[in-house]
Design a protein around this motif. Sequence first.
Motif, PDB file in Angstrom:
ATOM      1  N   ARG A  81       7.260  -2.226  10.528  1.00 39.41           N
ATOM      2  CA  ARG A  81       8.317  -2.467   9.555  1.00 39.41           C
ATOM      3  C   ARG A  81       8.183  -1.480   8.412  1.00 39.41           C
ATOM      4  N   VAL A  82       9.310  -0.932   8.014  1.00 46.18           N
ATOM      5  CA  VAL A  82       9.349   0.050   6.936  1.00 46.18           C
ATOM      6  C   VAL A  82      10.014  -0.589   5.720  1.00 46.18           C
ATOM      7  N   HIS A  83       9.318  -0.529   4.595  1.00 43.65           N
ATOM      8  CA  HIS A  83       9.847  -1.039   3.336  1.00 43.65           C
ATOM      9  C   HIS A  83      10.233   0.141   2.435  1.00 43.65           C
ATOM     10  N   THR A  84      11.387   0.046   1.828  1.00 42.43           N
ATOM     11  CA  THR A  84      11.853   1.118   0.937  1.00 42.43           C
ATOM     12  C   THR A  84      11.820   0.721  -0.531  1.00 42.43           C
ATOM     13  N   PHE A  85      11.548  -0.540  -0.814  1.00 42.55           N
ATOM     14  CA  PHE A  85      11.527  -0.988  -2.212  1.00 42.55           C
ATOM     15  C   PHE A  85      10.308  -1.881  -2.443  1.00 42.55           C
ATOM     16  N   ARG A 120       1.039  12.418  10.583  1.00 45.90           N
ATOM     17  CA  ARG A 120       1.042  13.834  10.227  1.00 45.90           C
ATOM     18  C   ARG A 120      -0.317  14.306   9.722  1.00 45.90           C
ATOM     19  N   GLY A 121      -1.357  13.907  10.431  1.00 48.06           N
ATOM     20  CA  GLY A 121      -2.700  14.378  10.122  1.00 48.06           C
ATOM     21  C   GLY A 121      -3.410  13.646   9.014  1.00 48.06           C
ATOM     22  N   LYS A 122      -2.790  12.637   8.430  1.00 46.61           N
ATOM     23  CA  LYS A 122      -3.409  11.878   7.345  1.00 46.61           C
ATOM     24  C   LYS A 122      -3.632  10.443   7.793  1.00 46.61           C
ATOM     25  N   GLN A 123      -4.857   9.986   7.582  1.00 46.00           N
ATOM     26  CA  GLN A 123      -5.213   8.651   8.043  1.00 46.00           C
ATOM     27  C   GLN A 123      -4.556   7.587   7.188  1.00 46.00           C
ATOM     28  N   LEU A 124      -3.961   6.594   7.871  1.00 42.09           N
ATOM     29  CA  LEU A 124      -3.336   5.472   7.184  1.00 42.09           C
ATOM     30  C   LEU A 124      -4.279   4.283   7.052  1.00 42.09           C
ATOM     31  N   GLY A 125      -5.146   4.090   8.019  1.00 47.60           N
ATOM     32  CA  GLY A 125      -6.086   2.977   7.991  1.00 47.60           C
ATOM     33  C   GLY A 125      -6.861   2.914   9.299  1.00 47.60           C
ATOM     34  N   TYR A 126      -7.831   1.999   9.352  1.00 48.98           N
ATOM     35  CA  TYR A 126      -8.651   1.856  10.560  1.00 48.98           C
ATOM     36  C   TYR A 126      -9.187   0.428  10.644  1.00 48.98           C
ATOM     37  N   VAL A 127      -9.693   0.098  11.815  1.00 47.37           N
ATOM     38  CA  VAL A 127     -10.305  -1.199  12.061  1.00 47.37           C
ATOM     39  C   VAL A 127     -11.598  -0.964  12.831  1.00 47.37           C
ATOM     40  N   THR A 128     -12.584  -1.821  12.575  1.00 47.04           N
ATOM     41  CA  THR A 128     -13.894  -1.692  13.204  1.00 47.04           C
ATOM     42  C   THR A 128     -14.201  -2.941  14.022  1.00 47.04           C
ATOM     43  N   SER A 129     -14.606  -2.735  15.263  1.00 50.34           N
ATOM     44  CA  SER A 129     -14.971  -3.862  16.122  1.00 50.34           C
ATOM     45  C   SER A 129     -16.484  -4.097  16.057  1.00 50.34           C
ATOM     46  N   ASP A 130     -16.919  -5.154  16.706  1.00 44.00           N
ATOM     47  CA  ASP A 130     -18.345  -5.492  16.710  1.00 44.00           C
ATOM     48  C   ASP A 130     -19.111  -4.598  17.679  1.00 44.00           C
ATOM     49  N   HIS A 131     -20.442  -4.704  17.587  1.00 43.28           N
ATOM     50  CA  HIS A 131     -21.310  -3.938  18.485  1.00 43.28           C
ATOM     51  C   HIS A 131     -21.292  -4.580  19.873  1.00 43.28           C
ATOM     52  N   GLY A 132     -21.840  -3.845  20.829  1.00 40.70           N
ATOM     53  CA  GLY A 132     -21.837  -4.349  22.194  1.00 40.70           C
ATOM     54  C   GLY A 132     -22.915  -3.697  23.038  1.00 40.70           C
ATOM     55  N   HIS A 133     -22.980  -4.112  24.289  1.00 42.81           N
ATOM     56  CA  HIS A 133     -23.987  -3.660  25.245  1.00 42.81           C
ATOM     57  C   HIS A 133     -23.286  -3.248  26.531  1.00 42.81           C
ATOM     58  N   GLU A 147      -4.278  -3.785  12.004  1.00 43.86           N
ATOM     59  CA  GLU A 147      -3.187  -4.405  11.259  1.00 43.86           C
ATOM     60  C   GLU A 147      -3.205  -3.868   9.831  1.00 43.86           C
ATOM     61  N   LEU A 148      -2.137  -3.176   9.473  1.00 46.93           N
ATOM     62  CA  LEU A 148      -2.008  -2.582   8.152  1.00 46.93           C
ATOM     63  C   LEU A 148      -0.730  -3.119   7.493  1.00 46.93           C
ATOM     64  N   LYS A 149      -0.849  -3.417   6.219  1.00 46.98           N
ATOM     65  CA  LYS A 149       0.300  -3.920   5.461  1.00 46.98           C
ATOM     66  C   LYS A 149       0.439  -3.147   4.149  1.00 46.98           C
ATOM     67  N   GLY A 150       1.673  -2.767   3.891  1.00 44.78           N
ATOM     68  CA  GLY A 150       1.968  -2.091   2.627  1.00 44.78           C
ATOM     69  C   GLY A 150       1.315  -0.741   2.488  1.00 44.78           C
ATOM     70  N   VAL A 151       1.214   0.028   3.566  1.00 45.26           N
ATOM     71  CA  VAL A 151       0.632   1.367   3.498  1.00 45.26           C
ATOM     72  C   VAL A 151       1.660   2.308   2.889  1.00 45.26           C
ATOM     73  N   GLU A 152       1.343   2.867   1.753  1.00 45.53           N
ATOM     74  CA  GLU A 152       2.285   3.718   1.044  1.00 45.53           C
ATOM     75  C   GLU A 152       2.196   5.160   1.537  1.00 45.53           C
ATOM     76  N   ILE A 153       3.339   5.786   1.623  1.00 47.59           N
ATOM     77  CA  ILE A 153       3.448   7.183   2.033  1.00 47.59           C
ATOM     78  C   ILE A 153       3.918   7.976   0.809  1.00 47.59           C
ATOM     79  N   PHE A 154       3.097   8.899   0.364  1.00 50.65           N
ATOM     80  CA  PHE A 154       3.447   9.647  -0.841  1.00 50.65           C
ATOM     81  C   PHE A 154       3.911  11.063  -0.521  1.00 50.65           C
TER      82      PHE A 154
END
Length: 215
Positions: A81-85, A120-133, A147-154
């Motif tokens: 979803r894209v927010h403009t305001f 466009r080459g710029k990181q918006l966000g990331y998530v990390t999972s648990d360790h494993g075998h 899951e990212l919310k309200g990530v602003e693009i400048f």
Amino acid sequence: MPSKTSASRSGVTPTQSYYHPIPTEPETQYVIVLPRYYNPIRWRRGLIWLGSLLLIAAIVFLLWPSDPEVSVVRLRLEHLRVHTFPTLNLDITLDTTVKVRNRDFYSIDFNSLIVAIGYRGKQLGYVTSDHGHIKARGSSYINATLELKGVEIFSDVLPLIEDLAKGEITFDTVSRIGGQFGLFLFEFPLKGKVSCEIIVNTRNQTIEHQNCYPE
């Protein structure tokens, strides 16, 4: 009996004979060629050294740690979803399933799986999972939901507006796994990485195209 002196005086010369000795047969020379000396002990030692070197090389080849293979088996867009305001920002929910294959003959433990998304080459966000075998010569499937919310693009506002007008946005995702492997009191770092380029249809919120490649 006349003496030798009287005979000389009477003018009689004793008979003289000249001869050459009969040539003897030339000596025959024999050359004896002996076979090269074969030392079975030296050959046996050489074979033992060669076999030892081959055995050590095979052990090093089998036990030397290699980075695991990382591949994306599922990439699904759950929400966009894209927010403009009041500012231009994005809400993104991306579900990813990553396959990690252990190519070694021993099990490994990984610390975490990191899934990041960029525009466009710029990181918006990331998530990390648990360790494993992961067992030896085995594979493991790891699920991570970004899951990212309200990530602003400048800086890329205009390109994002153009992409929204076309109805397609291209995102970059990177899945990275890291850990360590211990063998005989030695530790080796392990890492694996796969990058994907995905084209998202903003109208029906589906992934129209994806191209993944390991790094």
